[in-house]
Scaffold this motif. Structure first.
Motif, PDB file in Angstrom:
ATOM      1  N   LEU A 107       7.031   3.883   5.808  1.00  0.00           N
ATOM      2  CA  LEU A 107       6.961   5.061   6.675  1.00  0.00           C
ATOM      3  C   LEU A 107       6.103   6.164   6.074  1.00  0.00           C
ATOM      4  CD1 LEU A 107      10.670   4.948   7.777  1.00  0.00           C
ATOM      5  CD2 LEU A 107       8.713   4.814   9.326  1.00  0.00           C
ATOM      6  N   ASN A 108       6.207   6.343   4.768  1.00  0.00           N
ATOM      7  CA  ASN A 108       5.441   7.399   4.112  1.00  0.00           C
ATOM      8  C   ASN A 108       3.955   7.077   4.066  1.00  0.00           C
ATOM      9  OD1 ASN A 108       5.250   9.868   2.816  1.00  0.00           O
ATOM     10  ND2 ASN A 108       5.617   9.029   0.788  1.00  0.00           N
ATOM     11  N   THR A 109       3.611   5.786   4.049  1.00  0.00           N
ATOM     12  CA  THR A 109       2.215   5.372   3.899  1.00  0.00           C
ATOM     13  C   THR A 109       1.513   5.155   5.231  1.00  0.00           C
ATOM     14  OG1 THR A 109       2.781   4.248   1.824  1.00  0.00           O
ATOM     15  CG2 THR A 109       0.691   3.653   2.854  1.00  0.00           C
ATOM     16  N   LEU A 110       2.201   4.584   6.205  1.00  0.00           N
ATOM     17  CA  LEU A 110       1.522   4.057   7.388  1.00  0.00           C
ATOM     18  C   LEU A 110       1.547   4.950   8.611  1.00  0.00           C
ATOM     19  CD1 LEU A 110       2.728   0.336   7.171  1.00  0.00           C
ATOM     20  CD2 LEU A 110       0.567   1.299   6.360  1.00  0.00           C
ATOM     21  N   THR A 111       2.517   5.862   8.702  1.00  0.00           N
ATOM     22  CA  THR A 111       2.561   6.716   9.892  1.00  0.00           C
ATOM     23  C   THR A 111       1.450   7.752   9.812  1.00  0.00           C
ATOM     24  OG1 THR A 111       4.215   8.090   8.791  1.00  0.00           O
ATOM     25  CG2 THR A 111       5.014   6.424  10.324  1.00  0.00           C
ATOM     26  N   GLY A 112       0.826   8.001  10.944  1.00  0.00           N
ATOM     27  CA  GLY A 112      -0.306   8.924  10.969  1.00  0.00           C
ATOM     28  C   GLY A 112       0.106  10.340  11.291  1.00  0.00           C
ATOM     29  N   GLU A 113      -0.882  11.208  11.446  1.00  0.00           N
ATOM     30  CA  GLU A 113      -0.607  12.616  11.730  1.00  0.00           C
ATOM     31  C   GLU A 113      -0.310  12.845  13.206  1.00  0.00           C
ATOM     32  OE1 GLU A 113      -3.843  14.918  10.267  1.00  0.00           O
ATOM     33  OE2 GLU A 113      -3.491  14.397   8.172  1.00  0.00           O
ATOM     34  N   SER A 114      -0.800  11.961  14.063  1.00  0.00           N
ATOM     35  CA  SER A 114      -0.501  12.070  15.490  1.00  0.00           C
ATOM     36  C   SER A 114       0.682  11.177  15.816  1.00  0.00           C
ATOM     37  CB  SER A 114      -1.714  11.644  16.310  1.00  0.00           C
ATOM     38  OG  SER A 114      -2.051  10.298  16.033  1.00  0.00           O
ATOM     39  N   ASP A 236       1.096  -7.582   9.893  1.00  0.00           N
ATOM     40  CA  ASP A 236      -0.233  -8.177   9.985  1.00  0.00           C
ATOM     41  C   ASP A 236      -0.998  -7.923   8.691  1.00  0.00           C
ATOM     42  OD1 ASP A 236      -1.751  -5.615  10.139  1.00  0.00           O
ATOM     43  OD2 ASP A 236      -0.794  -5.431  12.098  1.00  0.00           O
ATOM     44  N   ASN A 237      -2.131  -8.592   8.569  1.00  0.00           N
ATOM     45  CA  ASN A 237      -2.904  -8.525   7.325  1.00  0.00           C
ATOM     46  C   ASN A 237      -3.341  -7.106   6.978  1.00  0.00           C
ATOM     47  OD1 ASN A 237      -3.103 -11.339   6.401  1.00  0.00           O
ATOM     48  ND2 ASN A 237      -4.157 -11.675   8.340  1.00  0.00           N
ATOM     49  N   ASP A 238      -3.834  -6.360   7.963  1.00  0.00           N
ATOM     50  CA  ASP A 238      -4.321  -5.004   7.691  1.00  0.00           C
ATOM     51  C   ASP A 238      -3.202  -4.095   7.206  1.00  0.00           C
ATOM     52  OD1 ASP A 238      -6.885  -5.704   8.340  1.00  0.00           O
ATOM     53  OD2 ASP A 238      -6.865  -4.788  10.335  1.00  0.00           O
ATOM     54  N   THR A 239      -2.019  -4.226   7.825  1.00  0.00           N
ATOM     55  CA  THR A 239      -0.883  -3.391   7.424  1.00  0.00           C
ATOM     56  C   THR A 239      -0.488  -3.672   5.980  1.00  0.00           C
ATOM     57  OG1 THR A 239      -0.026  -3.237   9.682  1.00  0.00           O
ATOM     58  CG2 THR A 239       1.550  -2.891   7.887  1.00  0.00           C
ATOM     59  N   ILE A 244      -0.822  -2.331  -0.033  1.00  0.00           N
ATOM     60  CA  ILE A 244      -1.309  -2.667  -1.366  1.00  0.00           C
ATOM     61  C   ILE A 244      -2.223  -1.576  -1.907  1.00  0.00           C
ATOM     62  CG2 ILE A 244      -2.766  -4.282  -2.671  1.00  0.00           C
ATOM     63  CD1 ILE A 244      -1.724  -6.500  -0.799  1.00  0.00           C
ATOM     64  N   GLN A 245      -3.042  -1.005  -1.036  1.00  0.00           N
ATOM     65  CA  GLN A 245      -4.021  -0.007  -1.468  1.00  0.00           C
ATOM     66  C   GLN A 245      -3.428   1.389  -1.641  1.00  0.00           C
ATOM     67  OE1 GLN A 245      -7.009  -0.986  -2.430  1.00  0.00           O
ATOM     68  NE2 GLN A 245      -6.442  -3.068  -1.793  1.00  0.00           N
ATOM     69  N   PHE A 246      -2.444   1.743  -0.792  1.00  0.00           N
ATOM     70  CA  PHE A 246      -2.041   3.149  -0.731  1.00  0.00           C
ATOM     71  C   PHE A 246      -0.555   3.434  -0.923  1.00  0.00           C
ATOM     72  CE2 PHE A 246      -5.684   2.623   2.289  1.00  0.00           C
ATOM     73  CZ  PHE A 246      -6.650   3.245   1.500  1.00  0.00           C
ATOM     74  N   CYS A 247       0.303   2.433  -0.928  1.00  0.00           N
ATOM     75  CA  CYS A 247       1.752   2.672  -1.007  1.00  0.00           C
ATOM     76  C   CYS A 247       2.173   2.916  -2.454  1.00  0.00           C
ATOM     77  CB  CYS A 247       2.517   1.490  -0.421  1.00  0.00           C
ATOM     78  SG  CYS A 247       4.300   1.691  -0.487  1.00  0.00           S
ATOM     79  N   ARG A 248       2.571   4.132  -2.743  1.00  0.00           N
ATOM     80  CA  ARG A 248       2.906   4.505  -4.114  1.00  0.00           C
ATOM     81  C   ARG A 248       4.161   3.769  -4.600  1.00  0.00           C
ATOM     82  NH1 ARG A 248       0.290   9.337  -5.575  1.00  0.00           N
ATOM     83  NH2 ARG A 248       1.996  10.067  -6.889  1.00  0.00           N
ATOM     84  N   GLU A 249       5.102   3.509  -3.686  1.00  0.00           N
ATOM     85  CA  GLU A 249       6.321   2.786  -4.067  1.00  0.00           C
ATOM     86  C   GLU A 249       6.003   1.369  -4.536  1.00  0.00           C
ATOM     87  OE1 GLU A 249       7.719   5.935  -1.166  1.00  0.00           O
ATOM     88  OE2 GLU A 249       5.963   4.671  -1.447  1.00  0.00           O
TER      89      GLU A 249
END
Length: 378
Positions: A107-114, A236-239, A244-249
């Protein structure tokens, strides 16, 4: 420690809400039936699961030795991820050290600003923390009432729920949520199926076993039905690549030990086998029996066909006292009170497991009847 926290701690220590840890012994002679653990299929003691853990420990050692992006990722992790993908019909999977980390990380990594997050009011603390950390706008609808947000869901929004709610044992209107997702297919549907995975559905695929295609992101734990520990995310693969690239946990945590991944893989093999099916069928029969026993006695309870069974009380004090007395008689159970559940809904939570027999349930209610009778005499 700052003064406000000191005062908060002082108040908690003096209240009935004070939390206490209980150190388990390997074997406790006084325990007749343990209703307190979430080892729903009894796999923590399964011979093959233990063997795989020991074999992998001998090969890899007791720890992973690093984060998954440095030295901590090995073929045991890779194998388990591949097996999860094939089982849950998702392109990619990722392992986490805990379900809490998986939920907050997603939730902290993937949810956007909109967009906006819609979540059941009773979702787990990890989902609540993840939603808050995301700083996304959110609305919590009444438990099991997802149709109240019908017509509100937009393509950029998220639907967040649990497959089985840990303190109630129900599914929170999962079929209705699946329909909402079908009506707005571009919205992101996230399900934390920690208490459903391994226990429900064909091959133990969970609360949405028949609707896996409508879930965008599934999180689950190996610490419940798998009998091990750690957690996973399937998507999915992109998620998964974004995590892997951005999730600090994920990035800044030591990977789970290879032996843990191997044990989870062995547990998955059992879950998908005829043995696993038999365990699930037996567990469903125990849940039905437990519900029937409560109904016969006119007790307050939440309807549930899962291993999570609840006996509700009017007061916290009564729930605590009955739980203590049952535990003293060898039936290990825990009172669940505010803030874990709403103030007006204290309960005793019973976790059934497939190693129990029908006679254990009958025997328990015989003891409970005697206890209730003695309490009425007071």
């Amino acid at each position: 420690m700052h003064d406000a926290l000191k005062e908060k701690l002082k108040q908690r220590m003096a209240s009935t809400q004070m939390r206490r840890r209980r150190c388990r012994a390997a074997k406790e002679a006084s325990v007749v039936v343990d209703f307190s653990k979430n080892d729903y299929l009894g796999l923590s003691q399964h011979e093959e699961v233990i063997k795989r853990f020991i074999d992998a420990t001998n090969q890899w050692g007791v720890g992973s030795t690093g984060s998954p992006l440095l030295s901590g990722y090995c073929r045991e992790h890779q194998r388990l991820e591949s097996e999860l993908c094939e089982w849950l019909e998702k392109p990619a999977a990722l392992l986490f050290s805990s379900g809490f980390a998986a939920n907050t990380g997603v939730l902290n990594t993937l949810t956007g600003e909109s967009g906006k997050i819609y979540a059941d009011k009773l979702v787990h603390a990890s989902l609540i923390d993840g939603i808050k950390q995301s700083r996304q706008r959110f609305k919590r609808y009444d438990h099991s009432q997802p149709l109240t947000i019908a017509g509100m869901l937009q393509p950029e929004d998220w639907l967040v729920t649990e497959g089985v709610f840990s303190m109630d044992g129900d599914d929170g209107g999962i079929a209705q949520l699946a329909e909402l997702k079908k009506q707005q297919p571009d919205a992101t549907f996230m399900v934390d199926d920690a208490h459903g995975i391994g226990v429900l559905g064909q091959e133990g695929k969970g609360a949405l076993a028949d609707n896996l295609n409508v879930i965008d992101i599934m999180t689950g734990t190996f610490g419940k039905a798998f009998g091990v520990g750690g957690a996973f995310v399937c998507a999915d693969n992109d998620t998964i690549e974004a995590l892997i690239q951005f999730c600090r946990e994920y990035i800044y945590s030591t990977a789970m030990p290879p032996a843990q991944a191997a044990a989870a893989s062995a547990a998955l093999t059992v879950i998908r086998s005829n043995e696993g099916r038999e365990k699930r069928d037996h567990l469903a029969q125990l849940a039905q029996q437990f519900q029937l026993e409560m109904s016969r006695r006119g007790l307050a309870y939440i309807e549930s066909s899962t291993p999570i069974q609840t006996w509700s009380f009017e007061s916290e004090e009564t729930a605590r006292r009955i739980a203590r007395e049952l535990t003293s008689l060898g039936y290990l159970c825990r009172a669940i009170v505010y803030p874990t559940v709403p103030k007006h809904l204290p309960r005793i939570r019973f976790s059934l497991n497939s190693n129990m027999q029908s006679a254990h349930i009958s025997q328990f209610w015989h003891v409970a009847d005697e206890l209730l009778e003695s309490n009425r005499a007071l």
